[in-house]
Design a protein around this motif. Structure first.
Motif, PDB file in Angstrom:
ATOM      1  N   ILE A  99       0.865  -1.173   0.000  1.00 35.90           N
ATOM      2  CA  ILE A  99       0.000   0.000   0.000  1.00 35.90           C
ATOM      3  C   ILE A  99       0.902   1.223   0.000  1.00 35.90           C
ATOM      4  O   ILE A  99       1.900   1.276   0.725  1.00 35.90           O
ATOM      5  CB  ILE A  99      -0.982   0.012   1.201  1.00 35.90           C
ATOM      6  N   THR A 100       0.562   2.179  -0.862  1.00 34.25           N
ATOM      7  CA  THR A 100       1.346   3.400  -0.993  1.00 34.25           C
ATOM      8  C   THR A 100       0.441   4.600  -0.708  1.00 34.25           C
ATOM      9  O   THR A 100      -0.668   4.684  -1.240  1.00 34.25           O
ATOM     10  CB  THR A 100       1.932   3.529  -2.412  1.00 34.25           C
ATOM     11  N   ALA A 101       0.941   5.507   0.131  1.00 31.70           N
ATOM     12  CA  ALA A 101       0.259   6.770   0.416  1.00 31.70           C
ATOM     13  C   ALA A 101       1.323   7.807   0.737  1.00 31.70           C
ATOM     14  O   ALA A 101       2.301   7.503   1.431  1.00 31.70           O
ATOM     15  CB  ALA A 101      -0.714   6.629   1.578  1.00 31.70           C
ATOM     16  N   ASP A 102       1.158   9.007   0.232  1.00 27.88           N
ATOM     17  CA  ASP A 102       2.121  10.094   0.475  1.00 27.88           C
ATOM     18  C   ASP A 102       3.549   9.663   0.154  1.00 27.88           C
ATOM     19  O   ASP A 102       4.489   9.959   0.893  1.00 27.88           O
ATOM     20  CB  ASP A 102       2.024  10.592   1.920  1.00 27.88           C
ATOM     21  N   ASN A 103       3.732   8.918  -0.939  1.00 27.93           N
ATOM     22  CA  ASN A 103       5.039   8.436  -1.414  1.00 27.93           C
ATOM     23  C   ASN A 103       5.749   7.518  -0.427  1.00 27.93           C
ATOM     24  O   ASN A 103       6.959   7.356  -0.487  1.00 27.93           O
ATOM     25  CB  ASN A 103       5.950   9.614  -1.798  1.00 27.93           C
ATOM     26  N   GLU A 104       5.003   6.940   0.506  1.00 26.29           N
ATOM     27  CA  GLU A 104       5.538   5.964   1.454  1.00 26.29           C
ATOM     28  C   GLU A 104       4.859   4.622   1.190  1.00 26.29           C
ATOM     29  O   GLU A 104       3.715   4.576   0.753  1.00 26.29           O
ATOM     30  CB  GLU A 104       5.272   6.402   2.898  1.00 26.29           C
ATOM     31  N   VAL A 105       5.565   3.524   1.478  1.00 23.13           N
ATOM     32  CA  VAL A 105       5.059   2.181   1.161  1.00 23.13           C
ATOM     33  C   VAL A 105       4.985   1.327   2.422  1.00 23.13           C
ATOM     34  O   VAL A 105       5.846   1.415   3.297  1.00 23.13           O
ATOM     35  CB  VAL A 105       5.971   1.486   0.119  1.00 23.13           C
ATOM     36  N   GLY A 106       3.943   0.501   2.507  1.00 29.18           N
ATOM     37  CA  GLY A 106       3.800  -0.478   3.578  1.00 29.18           C
ATOM     38  C   GLY A 106       3.327  -1.797   2.992  1.00 29.18           C
ATOM     39  O   GLY A 106       2.873  -1.861   1.838  1.00 29.18           O
ATOM     40  N   ASN A 107       3.426  -2.852   3.748  1.00 28.65           N
ATOM     41  CA  ASN A 107       2.967  -4.173   3.318  1.00 28.65           C
ATOM     42  C   ASN A 107       1.507  -4.365   3.697  1.00 28.65           C
ATOM     43  O   ASN A 107       1.033  -3.798   4.682  1.00 28.65           O
ATOM     44  CB  ASN A 107       3.820  -5.272   3.958  1.00 28.65           C
ATOM     45  N   VAL A 140      -5.162  -6.362   6.404  1.00 32.01           N
ATOM     46  CA  VAL A 140      -4.365  -5.846   7.505  1.00 32.01           C
ATOM     47  C   VAL A 140      -3.040  -5.413   6.910  1.00 32.01           C
ATOM     48  O   VAL A 140      -2.526  -6.048   5.979  1.00 32.01           O
ATOM     49  CB  VAL A 140      -4.166  -6.886   8.637  1.00 32.01           C
ATOM     50  N   GLY A 141      -2.520  -4.294   7.407  1.00 28.83           N
ATOM     51  CA  GLY A 141      -1.286  -3.810   6.816  1.00 28.83           C
ATOM     52  C   GLY A 141      -0.457  -2.982   7.764  1.00 28.83           C
ATOM     53  O   GLY A 141      -0.877  -2.648   8.870  1.00 28.83           O
ATOM     54  N   GLN A 142       0.748  -2.674   7.267  1.00 27.33           N
ATOM     55  CA  GLN A 142       1.656  -1.779   7.961  1.00 27.33           C
ATOM     56  C   GLN A 142       1.445  -0.381   7.390  1.00 27.33           C
ATOM     57  O   GLN A 142       1.370  -0.216   6.169  1.00 27.33           O
ATOM     58  CB  GLN A 142       3.100  -2.188   7.724  1.00 27.33           C
ATOM     59  N   ALA A 143       1.349   0.602   8.262  1.00 26.20           N
ATOM     60  CA  ALA A 143       1.154   1.965   7.797  1.00 26.20           C
ATOM     61  C   ALA A 143       2.300   2.355   6.868  1.00 26.20           C
ATOM     62  O   ALA A 143       3.463   2.100   7.178  1.00 26.20           O
ATOM     63  CB  ALA A 143       1.093   2.919   8.982  1.00 26.20           C
ATOM     64  N   PRO A 144       1.976   2.933   5.705  1.00 28.91           N
ATOM     65  CA  PRO A 144       3.044   3.365   4.801  1.00 28.91           C
ATOM     66  C   PRO A 144       4.025   4.293   5.503  1.00 28.91           C
ATOM     67  O   PRO A 144       3.637   5.276   6.122  1.00 28.91           O
ATOM     68  CB  PRO A 144       2.283   4.113   3.694  1.00 28.91           C
ATOM     69  N   GLY A 145       5.296   3.927   5.454  1.00 32.56           N
ATOM     70  CA  GLY A 145       6.340   4.726   6.083  1.00 32.56           C
ATOM     71  C   GLY A 145       6.565   4.448   7.552  1.00 32.56           C
ATOM     72  O   GLY A 145       7.507   4.958   8.146  1.00 32.56           O
ATOM     73  N   ASN A 146       5.699   3.608   8.177  1.00 26.38           N
ATOM     74  CA  ASN A 146       5.869   3.305   9.595  1.00 26.38           C
ATOM     75  C   ASN A 146       5.436   1.861   9.858  1.00 26.38           C
ATOM     76  O   ASN A 146       4.297   1.615  10.269  1.00 26.38           O
ATOM     77  CB  ASN A 146       5.064   4.276  10.458  1.00 26.38           C
ATOM     78  N   PRO A 147       6.317   0.893   9.634  1.00 26.05           N
ATOM     79  CA  PRO A 147       5.937  -0.518   9.748  1.00 26.05           C
ATOM     80  C   PRO A 147       5.562  -0.973  11.160  1.00 26.05           C
ATOM     81  O   PRO A 147       5.045  -2.060  11.332  1.00 26.05           O
ATOM     82  CB  PRO A 147       7.176  -1.266   9.248  1.00 26.05           C
TER      83      PRO A 147
END
Length: 134
Positions: A89-97, A117-124
């Motif tokens: 998942i990508t948001a604000d040019n950050e990526v999470g799983n 369920v995922g890791q917040a983009p840019g903050n796993p």
């Protein structure tokens, strides 16, 4: 302190093809650590060929998203179990799983339901849940 627990479940069903996920979706994002103090946010998304583009909204009456996102479901279908698929998942040019359980034939109207369920983009270290109904 007692906290309310909610259990969400749906039947597992094998994914037959990525295009079975194509369509318009609405849903909710449950964020354990939102930047704007909105722990539950409405979501609208469109999926095509395993790529879901959407937005997070302040309220269900909002007409403009405050954050755009893209879910790219690139994992192997039905891994590790039937109905599962993984991606990013990508948001604000950050990526999470992200990992999703999908049922493309649920209920009498054969709706598609994705529970992710995922890791917040840019903050796993920060987790979120995303539920989409198509």
């Amino acid at each position: 302190e007692d906290e309310a627990n909610i259990i969400f479940a749906m039947p597992q069903q094998s994914l037959t093809a990525m295009d079975t996920l194509d369509g318009e979706y609405v849903g909710l994002l449950f964020d354990q650590s939102p930047s704007n103090d909105a722990f539950v946010q409405p979501v609208i998304a469109t999926c095509s060929a395993g790529i879901c583009s959407g937005g997070l909204y302040d309220t269900i009456e909002s007409t403009t998203a405050h954050t755009d996102f893209t879910v790219n479901l690139t994992g192997t279908m039905d891994m590790p179990e039937p109905g599962f698929i993984t991606g990013t998942i990508t948001a604000d040019n950050e990526v999470g799983n992200i990992a999703c359980l999908v049922n493309a034939d649920l209920g009498t109207d054969a709706m598609t339901l994705m529970s992710c369920v995922g890791q917040a983009p840019g903050n796993p270290t920060q987790m979120f849940n995303l539920i989409l109904r198509g």
